[in-house]
Motif scaffolding. Sequence first.
Motif, PDB file in Angstrom:
ATOM      1  N   VAL A 159      43.645  34.439  40.151  1.00  0.00           N
ATOM      2  CA  VAL A 159      43.460  35.433  39.356  1.00  0.00           C
ATOM      3  C   VAL A 159      44.083  36.624  39.770  1.00  0.00           C
ATOM      4  O   VAL A 159      44.339  36.889  41.127  1.00  0.00           O
ATOM      5  CB  VAL A 159      41.828  35.822  39.571  1.00  0.00           C
ATOM      6  N   MET A 160      44.825  37.388  38.927  1.00  0.00           N
ATOM      7  CA  MET A 160      45.625  38.463  39.191  1.00  0.00           C
ATOM      8  C   MET A 160      45.061  39.864  38.673  1.00  0.00           C
ATOM      9  O   MET A 160      44.775  39.780  37.343  1.00  0.00           O
ATOM     10  CB  MET A 160      47.135  38.382  38.790  1.00  0.00           C
ATOM     11  N   ASN A 161      44.692  40.849  39.545  1.00  0.00           N
ATOM     12  CA  ASN A 161      44.284  41.913  38.975  1.00  0.00           C
ATOM     13  C   ASN A 161      45.147  42.893  38.034  1.00  0.00           C
ATOM     14  O   ASN A 161      46.431  43.014  38.803  1.00  0.00           O
ATOM     15  CB  ASN A 161      43.731  42.808  40.200  1.00  0.00           C
ATOM     16  N   LEU A 178      47.260  33.578  36.600  1.00  0.00           N
ATOM     17  CA  LEU A 178      48.357  32.886  36.802  1.00  0.00           C
ATOM     18  C   LEU A 178      48.278  31.342  37.418  1.00  0.00           C
ATOM     19  O   LEU A 178      47.310  31.119  38.164  1.00  0.00           O
ATOM     20  CB  LEU A 178      49.354  33.778  37.791  1.00  0.00           C
ATOM     21  N   GLY A 179      49.478  30.528  37.332  1.00  0.00           N
ATOM     22  CA  GLY A 179      49.150  29.307  38.069  1.00  0.00           C
ATOM     23  C   GLY A 179      50.406  28.248  37.728  1.00  0.00           C
ATOM     24  O   GLY A 179      51.474  28.800  37.411  1.00  0.00           O
ATOM     25  N   SER A 180      50.140  27.096  38.031  1.00  0.00           N
ATOM     26  CA  SER A 180      51.573  26.205  37.993  1.00  0.00           C
ATOM     27  C   SER A 180      50.694  24.783  38.162  1.00  0.00           C
ATOM     28  O   SER A 180      49.563  24.567  38.518  1.00  0.00           O
ATOM     29  CB  SER A 180      52.305  26.504  39.299  1.00  0.00           C
ATOM     30  N   ILE A 181      51.814  23.742  37.784  1.00  0.00           N
ATOM     31  CA  ILE A 181      51.393  22.285  37.808  1.00  0.00           C
ATOM     32  C   ILE A 181      52.166  21.630  38.911  1.00  0.00           C
ATOM     33  O   ILE A 181      53.593  21.924  38.936  1.00  0.00           O
ATOM     34  CB  ILE A 181      51.289  21.784  36.312  1.00  0.00           C
ATOM     35  N   THR A 182      51.631  20.862  39.753  1.00  0.00           N
ATOM     36  CA  THR A 182      52.388  19.823  40.632  1.00  0.00           C
ATOM     37  C   THR A 182      52.300  18.552  40.068  1.00  0.00           C
ATOM     38  O   THR A 182      51.314  18.038  40.061  1.00  0.00           O
ATOM     39  CB  THR A 182      51.619  20.048  42.015  1.00  0.00           C
ATOM     40  N   GLU A 196      56.067  28.331  44.824  1.00  0.00           N
ATOM     41  CA  GLU A 196      55.566  28.382  43.465  1.00  0.00           C
ATOM     42  C   GLU A 196      54.488  29.645  43.176  1.00  0.00           C
ATOM     43  O   GLU A 196      54.521  30.148  42.021  1.00  0.00           O
ATOM     44  CB  GLU A 196      54.705  26.901  43.165  1.00  0.00           C
ATOM     45  N   LEU A 197      53.706  29.971  43.984  1.00  0.00           N
ATOM     46  CA  LEU A 197      52.587  31.208  43.778  1.00  0.00           C
ATOM     47  C   LEU A 197      53.491  32.377  43.691  1.00  0.00           C
ATOM     48  O   LEU A 197      53.328  33.177  42.920  1.00  0.00           O
ATOM     49  CB  LEU A 197      51.733  30.797  45.087  1.00  0.00           C
TER      50      LEU A 197
END
Length: 312
Positions: A159-161, A178-182, A196-197
């Motif tokens: 979560v990004m404020n 926000l996020g990503s897939i590994t 990645e973060l």
Amino acid sequence: MGVECSLPTRFALGLYIEPKSTTGSIKPFQLWWDSSRCIPVTQDADGYSFFRFLNDWAATAGKMDFEPPPHFNASSLFPLMDKAADISNCEPEPQRHVSRMFNFSSSSLRKLKDIAAKNSEVVQNPTRVEVATTLFLKCGVAVSMEKSGAFKPILWSHVMNLRPPVPLNTMGNAFLLLGSITMTEDKVTLPNYVVELQKAKQHLRDELKDKSTNQIATHALGRVKQGSDIIKMDMFDAYSCTSFCNFGLYTIDFGWGTPVRVTLARNLMKNHFLFLDNPSGDGINVLVTLSEADMLIFQSNKELRQFASPVV
């Protein structure tokens, strides 16, 4: 929030207040707020709004002014949409979940930051939440592999404020995912996850810098919808993270003393990591919620135990 959708942020929070009085007439008490039932002053709110509410309440109790005053105007900044995306309900599965608190000392966080920086030329000044997040994701992968004997792709979100660009005194839901897939096991390393973060954060900042508040609301809803659709595919182990760090949790004082501990009373989300300041301010506490079976494996992870200790 103006956009009518079910966001995966239902939680209950508890504050444990230790009185400064030595007379014995004031006893410790608990203050609860359940976002599924909502506090009287707003229909729906995120963690930032809750702690801003508590800080302002404490200031009022101490007869102090607080600036700037809160504005319960999220619905004007995030207006209702005629064609809002159909977001699936994020209710938990009907199985037993358990939560455990883990503490990272300041020395453990420094070690993790050194590991991330020394093994990557790309990592830029990793934060304590970034390195703690990546370690827990690694441990989550280890749990999955121990159960199934094979690697399963990982979908993680944070979560990004949105304050700023949304004004700091805006009360309501003002956040983005926000996020990503590994996809492969070789990418499951501390430096890679930190990279990645950090990339995901910067990409999101770049996307938002020229958007109006209305466009930000549309973008936020679209990201939640996208994540929901991916989860429905059942191709990934999904983990979500939320940080309440740097919200001044342990400076809240109604006149009887500051909190002894800030934690969740309950968490309805599985595979969730909640990051909180610890009372000393230099470490970090993390509330981990997993299925009961997964928690047994997770809490015995050797790498986890090397850097974090359970909080009783």
